[in-house]
Scaffold this active site. Structure first.
Site, short mmCIF file in Angstrom:
data_model
loop_
_atom_site.label_atom_id
_atom_site.label_comp_id
_atom_site.label_asym_id
_atom_site.label_seq_id
_atom_site.Cartn_x
_atom_site.Cartn_y
_atom_site.Cartn_z
CG ASN A 89 -1.89 -1.17 1.21
OD1 ASN A 89 -2.36 -1.56 0.15
ND2 ASN A 89 -2.17 -1.72 2.37
CG HIS A 102 4.23 -1.94 5.49
ND1 HIS A 102 4.29 -0.58 5.66
CD2 HIS A 102 2.92 -2.25 5.37
CE1 HIS A 102 3.07 -0.09 5.64
NE2 HIS A 102 2.21 -1.08 5.46
CG LEU A 103 7.16 -5.66 0.19
CD1 LEU A 103 8.23 -4.86 0.92
CD2 LEU A 103 7.81 -6.58 -0.81
P1 5GP Z 1 -0.75 -0.49 5.77
O1 5GP Z 1 -2.21 -0.21 6.02
O2 5GP Z 1 0.11 0.71 6.14
O3 5GP Z 1 -0.42 -1.05 4.42
O4 5GP Z 1 -0.37 -1.66 6.76
C1 5GP Z 1 0.02 -1.47 8.08
C2 5GP Z 1 -0.17 -2.77 8.78
O5 5GP Z 1 0.53 -2.71 10.01
C3 5GP Z 1 -1.63 -3.08 9.12
O6 5GP Z 1 -1.98 -4.30 8.51
C4 5GP Z 1 -1.64 -3.16 10.64
O7 5GP Z 1 -2.49 -4.15 11.13
C5 5GP Z 1 -0.19 -3.42 10.98
N1 5GP Z 1 0.23 -2.92 12.27
C6 5GP Z 1 -0.02 -1.69 12.77
N2 5GP Z 1 0.54 -1.56 13.99
C7 5GP Z 1 1.14 -2.73 14.26
C8 5GP Z 1 1.89 -3.21 15.38
O8 5GP Z 1 2.11 -2.54 16.37
N3 5GP Z 1 2.37 -4.48 15.30
C9 5GP Z 1 2.16 -5.27 14.20
N4 5GP Z 1 2.69 -6.49 14.23
N5 5GP Z 1 1.46 -4.85 13.13
C10 5GP Z 1 0.96 -3.60 13.16
#
Ligand code: 5GP
Length: 116
Positions: A89, A102-103
């Site tokens: 994303n 992140h992937l």
């Molecule tokens: P994005 O929406 O930015 O592509 O994905 C971010 C991801 O990070 C989400 O799927 C969310 O659940 C995950 N995430 C957010 N905070 C944390 C955290 O503190 N620990 C872990 N393991 N995942 C997290």
């Protein structure tokens, strides 16, 4: 965008907050997503704090390839032999919520297409 060195993912790299880490090397870290969207949901991140895909530069060429090969390695390690989806994303319209590249590896069930 906020400073990628200050995100929750940099805190995970620095072991300031816990995570279920499944793989680590000198360039990358992989850990289970805290809100899994599939039976297997793992995030692969660079240790270098690049905010998003759009911020990657030509100097990150080798690192970007390393991240994809890390996805493959982790997917094999956790047994996703039936396949998996890889998602990046990027930015606001891409639905990015953490400003550290992140992937997502999503697997353990058949994925739908198109995504929302
Ligand atoms: P994005 O929406 O930015 O592509 O994905 C971010 C991801 O990070 C989400 O799927 C969310 O659940 C995950 N995430 C957010 N905070 C944390 C955290 O503190 N620990 C872990 N393991 N995942 C997290």
């Amino acid at each position: 965008m906020s400073n990628p060195s200050d995100t929750i993912f940099s805190k995970i790299i620095r072991r300031e907050i816990p995570a279920d880490i499944v793989y680590e090397d000198n360039l990358a870290l992989a850990f289970r997503d805290i809100h899994p969207q599939a039976p297997v949901h793992i995030l692969v991140i660079p240790k270098e704090p690049i905010a998003c895909l759009a911020d990657a530069e030509s100097q990150n060429h080798a690192l970007m390839g390393h991240l994809l090969l890390t996805v493959k390695r982790v997917a094999e390690q956790v047994g996703l032999q039936n396949g998996y989806r890889v998602v990046i994303n990027n930015g606001q319209d891409g639905g990015q919520t953490v400003n550290h590249l992140h992937l997502h590896i999503l697997g353990g069930r058949a994925m739908q297409w198109p995504p929302g």
